[in-house]
Write an enzyme that holds these catalytic residues in place. Structure first.
Site, PDB file in Angstrom:
ATOM      1  N   SER A 196       0.821  -1.205   0.000  1.00  0.00           N
ATOM      2  CA  SER A 196       0.000   0.000   0.000  1.00  0.00           C
ATOM      3  C   SER A 196       0.859   1.262   0.000  1.00  0.00           C
ATOM      4  CB  SER A 196      -0.899   0.005   1.244  1.00  0.00           C
ATOM      5  OG  SER A 196      -1.531   1.254   1.429  1.00  0.00           O
TER       6      SER A 196
ATOM      7  N   GLN B 198       0.439  -0.476  -4.789  1.00  0.00           N
ATOM      8  CA  GLN B 198      -0.881   0.149  -4.874  1.00  0.00           C
ATOM      9  C   GLN B 198      -0.738   1.658  -4.775  1.00  0.00           C
ATOM     10  OE1 GLN B 198      -2.371   1.557  -1.806  1.00  0.00           O
ATOM     11  NE2 GLN B 198      -3.936   2.468  -3.117  1.00  0.00           N
TER      12      GLN B 198
ATOM     13  N   TYR C 282      -2.567   5.589  -4.845  1.00  0.00           N
ATOM     14  CA  TYR C 282      -3.776   6.392  -4.694  1.00  0.00           C
ATOM     15  C   TYR C 282      -3.760   7.566  -5.665  1.00  0.00           C
ATOM     16  CZ  TYR C 282      -5.144   3.970  -0.403  1.00  0.00           C
ATOM     17  OH  TYR C 282      -5.545   3.031   0.496  1.00  0.00           O
TER      18      TYR C 282
ATOM     19  N   THR D 111      -5.803   2.754  -7.333  1.00  0.00           N
ATOM     20  CA  THR D 111      -7.065   2.680  -6.593  1.00  0.00           C
ATOM     21  C   THR D 111      -7.940   3.875  -6.938  1.00  0.00           C
ATOM     22  OG1 THR D 111      -6.115   1.420  -4.764  1.00  0.00           O
ATOM     23  CG2 THR D 111      -8.084   2.704  -4.288  1.00  0.00           C
TER      24      THR D 111
ATOM     25  N   ARG E  81     -15.959   5.581   8.831  1.00  0.00           N
ATOM     26  CA  ARG E  81     -15.741   4.359   9.610  1.00  0.00           C
ATOM     27  C   ARG E  81     -16.025   4.671  11.081  1.00  0.00           C
ATOM     28  NH1 ARG E  81     -10.133   3.288   6.227  1.00  0.00           N
ATOM     29  NH2 ARG E  81     -11.142   3.543   4.194  1.00  0.00           N
TER      30      ARG E  81
ATOM     31  N   LYS F 238      -7.971  -0.531  -9.709  1.00  0.00           N
ATOM     32  CA  LYS F 238      -8.552  -1.188  -8.535  1.00  0.00           C
ATOM     33  C   LYS F 238      -9.769  -0.416  -8.031  1.00  0.00           C
ATOM     34  CE  LYS F 238      -7.176  -2.955  -3.981  1.00  0.00           C
ATOM     35  NZ  LYS F 238      -8.222  -2.317  -3.167  1.00  0.00           N
TER      36      LYS F 238
ATOM     37  N   HIS G 199     -13.320  -1.933  -1.840  1.00  0.00           N
ATOM     38  CA  HIS G 199     -12.425  -1.416  -0.806  1.00  0.00           C
ATOM     39  C   HIS G 199     -12.720  -2.057   0.555  1.00  0.00           C
ATOM     40  CE1 HIS G 199      -9.267   1.729  -0.659  1.00  0.00           C
ATOM     41  NE2 HIS G 199      -9.425   1.590   0.643  1.00  0.00           N
TER      42      HIS G 199
ATOM     43  N   GLY H 105      -7.662  -9.909   2.149  1.00  0.00           N
ATOM     44  CA  GLY H 105      -7.344  -8.758   2.993  1.00  0.00           C
ATOM     45  C   GLY H 105      -7.385  -9.079   4.470  1.00  0.00           C
TER      46      GLY H 105
END
Length: 378
Positions: free
Chosen positions: A140, A163, A165, A191, A200, A288, A312, A366
């Protein structure tokens, strides 16, 4: 930097690790020996990890409907098997080819942020485990280890994906691409389903920060998890290793909301593809966060080598579809000569089998591997 680390406490305590670590880790090792599935690993991780960190790992967005749905959707897929195929476990071929890499396994650990908050061994341990099986390793952008550290940790020649962003600052994007290329990563995944930080609610209730703050509540929770706390206090403080040191590590949501580019377009995505191939001419690029066949086709037309079907981990938009439910239509749309990866809700080997049968070339895992990391490291 946290107060104990700023005072150098971790350096004073390090000589005691050989004595203290086996004692505080003993009950967790015993618990790991009794684990027989991912659900057991989840409980083992919850027993060892700080409440705040386990909540970050375990949670989803809003009411967590999509988080649950992503797992439950696999239960609705039946396996209509053939009998008497003439094979046995010794002759089964588990190899796969994903994004130009010949792999020993068709599944691999997903890129997940901040893995040293779960266990100090973090991303380097996960990469080493993947390398030992020649599974694809994915790192990441918001990792607590750098691409260089991953390569130096024994994964220099292993298949690796970085990965990426969608940042507003293209210099930051370019820097990430440079880090990945210099460390021998052969592929990237852009992503596109995180243009804001998901709501969250468990993180808000738990007072989530990276690294942990030292409020009374967090200290009490830390005392209740001595193995995790000893691990934290006897190693260097963790932070976002790929981001400028001036960015405060505890401001994850603020940083993402400040840097994410919600107006990122398909032209910008094509720019990322060209920038990566300028650095790694034969490098592969996946998009992604795809859940629609028409977007998968646009990704193919924009020069991507594959799409990654994902919501995600149910951590962004509650109400998003379960990836396994949209996999077959996406495969049908893009055809057989275009890579399709799936993640989301994978808890068992039969889930991986279902995803492969419905058209995935590779399957990302994951939470399942992160529970293992949090429960006991490599």
């Amino acid at each position: 930097m946290s107060p104990p680390h700023a005072m150098g406490l971790h350096k004073l305590l390090r000589p005691l690790r050989p004595l203290v670590s086996p004692i505080v880790e003993y009950p967790h090792r015993r618990r790991l020996e009794r684990c027989v599935n991912v659900a057991d690993l989840r409980l083992a991780a919850e027993k060892r990890m700080h409440r705040m960190c386990f909540g970050y790992l375990d949670s989803g967005a809003d009411d967590e409907v999509t988080l649950r749905r992503s797992k439950d959707a696999f239960l609705e897929k039946e396996i209509h098997y053939r009998v008497l195929p003439g094979t046995n476990p010794e002759t089964l071929d588990l190899s796969a080819r994903v994004l130009g890499e010949d792999l020993g396994l068709p599944f691999f650990p997903c890129p997940c942020a901040g893995q040293r908050m779960f266990h100090n061994e973090g991303e380097v341990a996960v990469a080493a485990a993947a390398s030992a099986r020649r599974a694809l390793y994915s790192l990441s952008t918001l990792s607590t280890s750098t691409p260089e550290q991953i390569a130096a940790g024994g994964s220099a020649d292993a298949p690796k994906l970085f990965q990426l962003y969608v940042w507003k600052d293209r210099r930051l994007v370019a820097r990430m691409l440079d880090l990945a290329a210099d460390a021998g990563f052969s592929a990237i995944a852009l992503t596109v389903d995180l243009t804001w930080y998901g709501n969250r609610e468990r993180d808000k209730r738990n007072g989530f920060t990276i690294p942990p703050n030292y409020s009374v509540r967090q200290v009490v929770d830390a005392l209740a998890r001595p193995a995790w706390t000893w691990d934290l206090l006897t190693h260097d403080v963790y932070s976002y290793a790929n981001i400028d040191a001036d960015v405060p590590a505890e401001a994850l949501a603020d940083f993402i909301n400040a840097q994410m580019a919600p107006d990122f377009t398909w032209d910008d995505a094509a720019w990322v593809v060209s920038e990566w191939r300028r650095r790694v001419p034969d490098g592969k690029v996946a998009m992604k966060g795809i859940v629609r066949p028409d977007d998968a086709l646009r990704a193919r037309d924009a020069g991507f080598d594959g799409v990654w079907v994902s919501n995600h981990g149910g951590r962004q938009l509650d109400g998003a579809p379960a990836p396994i439910d949209v996999l077959a239509p996406i495969r049908a749309a893009v055809g057989d000569d275009f890579d399709v990866i799936l993640d989301g809700g994978v808890q068992r080997g039969t889930d991986i089998l279902k995803a492969l049968a419905l058209g995935a070339d590779g399957v990302g895992v994951g939470k399942a591997f992160l529970y293992g990391l949090g429960a006991g490291g490599r």
